[in-house]
Design an enzyme around this catalytic site. Sequence first.
Site, PDB file in Angstrom:
ATOM      1  N   GLU A 256       0.770  -0.918  -0.143  1.00 40.30           N
ATOM      2  CA  GLU A 256      -0.336   0.290   0.663  1.00 40.30           C
ATOM      3  C   GLU A 256       1.316   1.258   0.075  1.00 40.30           C
ATOM      4  O   GLU A 256       1.737   1.672   0.836  1.00 40.30           O
ATOM      5  CB  GLU A 256      -0.665  -0.325   1.288  1.00 40.30           C
ATOM      6  CG  GLU A 256      -1.718  -1.272   1.878  1.00 40.30           C
ATOM      7  CD  GLU A 256      -2.679  -1.178   0.594  1.00 40.30           C
ATOM      8  OE1 GLU A 256      -3.369  -0.120  -0.214  1.00 40.30           O
ATOM      9  OE2 GLU A 256      -3.083  -2.278   0.512  1.00 40.30           O
ATOM     10  N   CYS A 295      -2.825   9.502   3.613  1.00 37.34           N
ATOM     11  CA  CYS A 295      -2.964   8.242   1.541  1.00 37.34           C
ATOM     12  C   CYS A 295      -3.714   8.374   1.183  1.00 37.34           C
ATOM     13  O   CYS A 295      -3.676   8.319  -0.341  1.00 37.34           O
ATOM     14  CB  CYS A 295      -2.085   6.773   2.123  1.00 37.34           C
ATOM     15  SG  CYS A 295      -3.611   6.231   2.873  1.00 37.34           S
TER      16      CYS A 295
HETATM   17  P1  NAP Z   1       8.282   4.567   4.865  1.00 35.46           P
HETATM   18  O1  NAP Z   1       9.255   5.638   4.817  1.00 35.46           O
HETATM   19  O2  NAP Z   1       8.475   4.076   3.156  1.00 35.46           O
HETATM   20  O3  NAP Z   1       7.601   3.774   5.905  1.00 35.46           O
HETATM   21  C1  NAP Z   1       7.180   3.355   6.217  1.00 35.46           C
HETATM   22  C2  NAP Z   1       7.573   1.908   6.790  1.00 35.46           C
HETATM   23  O4  NAP Z   1       8.359   0.966   6.867  1.00 35.46           O
HETATM   24  C3  NAP Z   1       7.910   2.622   8.352  1.00 35.46           C
HETATM   25  O5  NAP Z   1       7.593   1.782   9.066  1.00 35.46           O
HETATM   26  C4  NAP Z   1       9.325   2.073   8.270  1.00 35.46           C
HETATM   27  O6  NAP Z   1      10.009   1.691   9.372  1.00 35.46           O
HETATM   28  C5  NAP Z   1       9.797   1.162   7.432  1.00 35.46           C
HETATM   29  N1  NAP Z   1      11.049   1.195   6.412  1.00 35.46           N
HETATM   30  C6  NAP Z   1      11.587   1.829   6.225  1.00 35.46           C
HETATM   31  N2  NAP Z   1      12.594   1.239   5.412  1.00 35.46           N
HETATM   32  C7  NAP Z   1      12.561   0.055   5.471  1.00 35.46           C
HETATM   33  C8  NAP Z   1      13.428  -1.479   4.975  1.00 35.46           C
HETATM   34  N3  NAP Z   1      14.305  -0.800   4.856  1.00 35.46           N
HETATM   35  N4  NAP Z   1      13.022  -2.222   5.922  1.00 35.46           N
HETATM   36  C9  NAP Z   1      11.696  -2.587   5.921  1.00 35.46           C
HETATM   37  N5  NAP Z   1      11.153  -2.026   6.433  1.00 35.46           N
HETATM   38  C10 NAP Z   1      11.364  -0.574   6.108  1.00 35.46           C
HETATM   39  O7  NAP Z   1       6.602   5.667   4.586  1.00 35.46           O
HETATM   40  P2  NAP Z   1       6.452   6.268   5.677  1.00 35.46           P
HETATM   41  O8  NAP Z   1       6.958   7.786   6.229  1.00 35.46           O
HETATM   42  O9  NAP Z   1       6.090   6.133   7.120  1.00 35.46           O
HETATM   43  O10 NAP Z   1       4.716   6.841   5.320  1.00 35.46           O
HETATM   44  C11 NAP Z   1       4.528   7.517   4.187  1.00 35.46           C
HETATM   45  C12 NAP Z   1       4.222   7.229   3.302  1.00 35.46           C
HETATM   46  O11 NAP Z   1       3.404   6.233   3.119  1.00 35.46           O
HETATM   47  C13 NAP Z   1       3.695   8.153   2.028  1.00 35.46           C
HETATM   48  O12 NAP Z   1       4.479   7.913   1.154  1.00 35.46           O
HETATM   49  C14 NAP Z   1       2.000   7.798   2.009  1.00 35.46           C
HETATM   50  O13 NAP Z   1       1.197   8.169   0.632  1.00 35.46           O
HETATM   51  C15 NAP Z   1       2.623   6.134   1.970  1.00 35.46           C
HETATM   52  N6  NAP Z   1       0.584   5.489   2.958  1.00 35.46           N
HETATM   53  C16 NAP Z   1      -0.134   4.928   2.033  1.00 35.46           C
HETATM   54  C17 NAP Z   1      -0.677   4.566   2.814  1.00 35.46           C
HETATM   55  C18 NAP Z   1      -1.770   3.380   1.743  1.00 35.46           C
HETATM   56  O14 NAP Z   1      -2.631   2.437   2.318  1.00 35.46           O
HETATM   57  N7  NAP Z   1      -1.263   3.150   0.887  1.00 35.46           N
HETATM   58  C19 NAP Z   1      -1.168   4.660   3.495  1.00 35.46           C
HETATM   59  C20 NAP Z   1      -0.679   5.780   5.047  1.00 35.46           C
HETATM   60  C21 NAP Z   1       0.639   5.868   4.337  1.00 35.46           C
HETATM   61  P3  NAP Z   1      10.893   3.234  10.486  1.00 35.46           P
HETATM   62  O15 NAP Z   1       9.240   4.071  10.532  1.00 35.46           O
HETATM   63  O16 NAP Z   1      11.411   3.057  11.376  1.00 35.46           O
HETATM   64  O17 NAP Z   1      11.982   3.863   8.554  1.00 35.46           O
END
Ligand code: NAP
Length: 510
Positions: A256, A295
């Site tokens: 997602e 999102c």
């Molecule tokens: P993110 O930086 O991609 O992080 C998402 C999750 O992945 C966090 O728990 C992060 O942990 C973890 N993560 C990061 N690098 C990783 C790796 N190499 N291996 C495993 N896990 C890893 O995204 P975010 O900044 O939290 O969220 C914002 C984004 O999410 C936006 O682009 C938004 O559109 C999207 N989003 C989408 C939805 C949907 O349902 N489609 C819903 C909400 C948000 P850490 O926090 O510890 O770095």
Amino acid sequence: MQTLTSYVQGQWKPGTGSAVTLVNPTSEAALAQCSSGGLDWSGILRHAREVGGPALRALTFAERGVLLKNLSNALHAAREELIELSIQNAGTTRSDAKFDIDGAIGTLAAYAQYGAELGSKKILADGEGVQLGRSPRFFGQHVLVPRLGAAVHVNAFNFPAWNMMEKAACALLSASPVIEKPGTPTAMVAWRAAQVALASGALPEGAFQFVAGSISPIFDHLTSQDSVAFTGSSVTAALLKATPAVVQRNVRLNVEADSLNAAVLGPDVEPGSETYSLFLANVAQDMTQKTGQKCTAVRRVFVPKGRERAVADDLVADLKRIHVGDPAEQTTRMGPLASASQLQDVIAGIARLEKAGTLACGGAARARERGYFVAPTLVLAREAGADVFHAEEVFGPVASILPYGSTAELVPLVARGAGALVGSIYSNDSAFVQTMVLELAPWHGRMWLGSDKMAEQSLPPGMVLPALVHGGPGRAGGGEELGGLRGLAFYMQRTALAGFKGVLSDLLPS
Ligand code: NAP
């Protein structure tokens, strides 16, 4: 300062090594820290597969439904405490905190009800059976059975409670033991909710583990019965898709990700009409609810050419009424962004949008000296086709108005978002709506059709409901969650059974 621990292999454990600091985004004061160093990743997975999985599979759907209902009740009892934590650690207003926490409570309750309706079954029929032989004695039936691995849930920072529990509801009802990892910047809410859930006694041991801090090392230990449900950015999603776990061992991965959700104002919608008011209210709410860190928030607002100024003026009038400030204060309608890196990204993103348009309100600057505040920002595009509007998700209280000339011009413009979670169409012209659905549904996980007839009863397009699919093609990640019982399929194996009809009927009592 508080230390967020992980609940793994039956106990709460602090991590070792360098820790990440969580802050209050309003005051920038440090609140907590967490680290997952030193955790035994293969042991965590073994605990899920060998302790949690068998305990969940021993239960019927109805019994797992009771478990979800108990979790929902436990979170409800802790609701006020969780709202307070969300205000502090996520910078949400009380109303935005409720959106997340009540969403978690409600989704658990909805899946509890699905469990109750499935009753004493342990296997699900997938569609109707089919006669394979000369007579119905030789019969075929697809079934869904629980998979034997762990469900690893990697969630984004913006919905610490809902994201955790909407995934857990589907996984637990399917008998998949959960390993939850929330987004770190707002993990205090998820951590406390996990403590409440575990202390409630609703869950059999091993059914739910919680990791505070990075979870990347677990990917080296995943095997083909495990599944990963990820919510976050497309950049992180691309990293996970390239892991040997996914590429070589075929671990299931649901993504997602980002989404440049569109709202389309139909050419037939007159100012002052019910549909027009609904359009304005929803766009303004989507832009500012959770400070635009949603999102499903609208990023691209398509408006018939010639009306863009008037629509911008009407939206600005609504946005100007939104008081931005300390989310703990009752008069505040929009709080800060959740983290310093969010602030940096949003300011840089607004600056890029601004180059291709004019500002109707807001702008690329901090709205307060302290805290991660920006103002609601509306950009009026000079050229609706400019790449930046269709390629860049600015994850804050930001949207752009893009004028379109005809339906033929509109359709490819919306499609340039390259796949979205939700598109909203505002029109009372059924021919226009039909064209939009036929042409644009392939780019969307959900389409929300606003009109005079449903305006009074409608829930806004940004709200994800347990009964409807959440997810979207292409840029949105290609995943699918929720959607009632559809949400269980990811955690189960679809197997085709062929045999004597009586034997199949015994396996699937009605
Ligand atoms: P993110 O930086 O991609 O992080 C998402 C999750 O992945 C966090 O728990 C992060 O942990 C973890 N993560 C990061 N690098 C990783 C790796 N190499 N291996 C495993 N896990 C890893 O995204 P975010 O900044 O939290 O969220 C914002 C984004 O999410 C936006 O682009 C938004 O559109 C999207 N989003 C989408 C939805 C949907 O349902 N489609 C819903 C909400 C948000 P850490 O926090 O510890 O770095």
